[in-house]
Design a protein around this motif. Sequence first.
Motif, mmCIF file in Angstrom:
data_model
loop_
_atom_site.group_PDB
_atom_site.id
_atom_site.type_symbol
_atom_site.label_atom_id
_atom_site.label_comp_id
_atom_site.label_asym_id
_atom_site.label_seq_id
_atom_site.Cartn_x
_atom_site.Cartn_y
_atom_site.Cartn_z
ATOM 1 N N TYR A 152 0.824 -1.216 0.000
ATOM 2 C CA TYR A 152 0.000 0.000 0.000
ATOM 3 C C TYR A 152 0.855 1.262 0.000
ATOM 4 O O TYR A 152 0.565 2.227 -0.710
ATOM 5 N N GLN A 155 2.151 1.823 -3.345
ATOM 6 C CA GLN A 155 1.071 1.800 -4.338
ATOM 7 C C GLN A 155 1.334 0.765 -5.437
ATOM 8 O O GLN A 155 1.090 0.999 -6.620
ATOM 9 N N CYS A 190 -0.277 -6.181 -7.460
ATOM 10 C CA CYS A 190 0.477 -4.929 -7.429
ATOM 11 C C CYS A 190 0.193 -4.073 -8.664
ATOM 12 O O CYS A 190 0.078 -2.845 -8.569
ATOM 13 N N LEU A 193 -3.079 -2.290 -8.114
ATOM 14 C CA LEU A 193 -2.945 -1.146 -7.204
ATOM 15 C C LEU A 193 -2.233 0.023 -7.873
ATOM 16 O O LEU A 193 -2.571 1.189 -7.634
ATOM 17 N N ARG A 194 -1.234 -0.285 -8.685
ATOM 18 C CA ARG A 194 -0.518 0.774 -9.411
ATOM 19 C C ARG A 194 -1.479 1.476 -10.379
ATOM 20 O O ARG A 194 -1.440 2.700 -10.534
ATOM 21 N N ARG A 196 -4.790 1.695 -9.956
ATOM 22 C CA ARG A 196 -5.696 2.495 -9.125
ATOM 23 C C ARG A 196 -5.044 3.809 -8.692
ATOM 24 O O ARG A 196 -5.719 4.845 -8.597
ATOM 25 N N ALA A 197 -3.737 3.780 -8.443
ATOM 26 C CA ALA A 197 -3.032 4.980 -7.989
ATOM 27 C C ALA A 197 -3.008 6.072 -9.054
ATOM 28 O O ALA A 197 -2.737 7.233 -8.736
#
Length: 251
Positions: A152, A155, A190, A193-194, A196-197
Amino acid sequence: MNSDLVYRQIQPDHSLVDFVDCFWMLETQTDQARDVVVLPDGRIDLVLAQAQSEPFHVLLMGLGTVPTPARMAPRTRMVAISFKPLAIEYILRHPVAALVDTVQTLPTDFWGFSGSDLADFELFVKKASSRIQENLEEQVDDRKRKLFNLIYETQGSMPVNELAENVYWSSRQINRYFNQQYGVSLKTYCRVLRFRATFTQIKEGKLFPEQAFADQAHFIKEIRKYAGTIPKELFRNKNGRFIQFSALSSD
């Protein structure tokens, strides 16, 4: 957020931050059905929903890896818990590997919820938080807690081998854990999430890679993979169809 949509979000109590990303409420306020796209965001959602023309139902949405079209019925109201992955093992206590890019219908009395919980979002959050606390009994493995904290904090940009070295847990064992519990590899999680960032920067009109992407071509390729379109079209968000992206303006 479009005027026919109402979105609210409440952050979890500090004691729940390892397990809950947020609580949210979404309501459509028109008599027309709405076509939307649900983007991968690294969360597992427990959703209570009811529409004007549909009965109350409870859904568990697994991790997403592709943009998923959906249709929201007229006058729909939803309240939800967006879980972080650790909640699957330590709160729900059942793997969601079979739910990648899909949804499971749960009993309508799951955790004692009912249609009445849709009426007051704040009361729902209190009730949901209490249910989570009641179900959290086991001591969390420190390696797993540290692993997710690193994921997290960076990110999703820290390489898998570096994550493994930091938590003293082999990448092979981590991937076995991820595939068994969540149905995806650590690398895939991962990457989600990257992706989403990038929402915030694209929302601001920054249609170029700020970090964690090799170049513009890599950036566009990743956005297309997880959004089904290029950054410019995600920024335009015509008719508010990218539902999580639309919600950013109300954060």
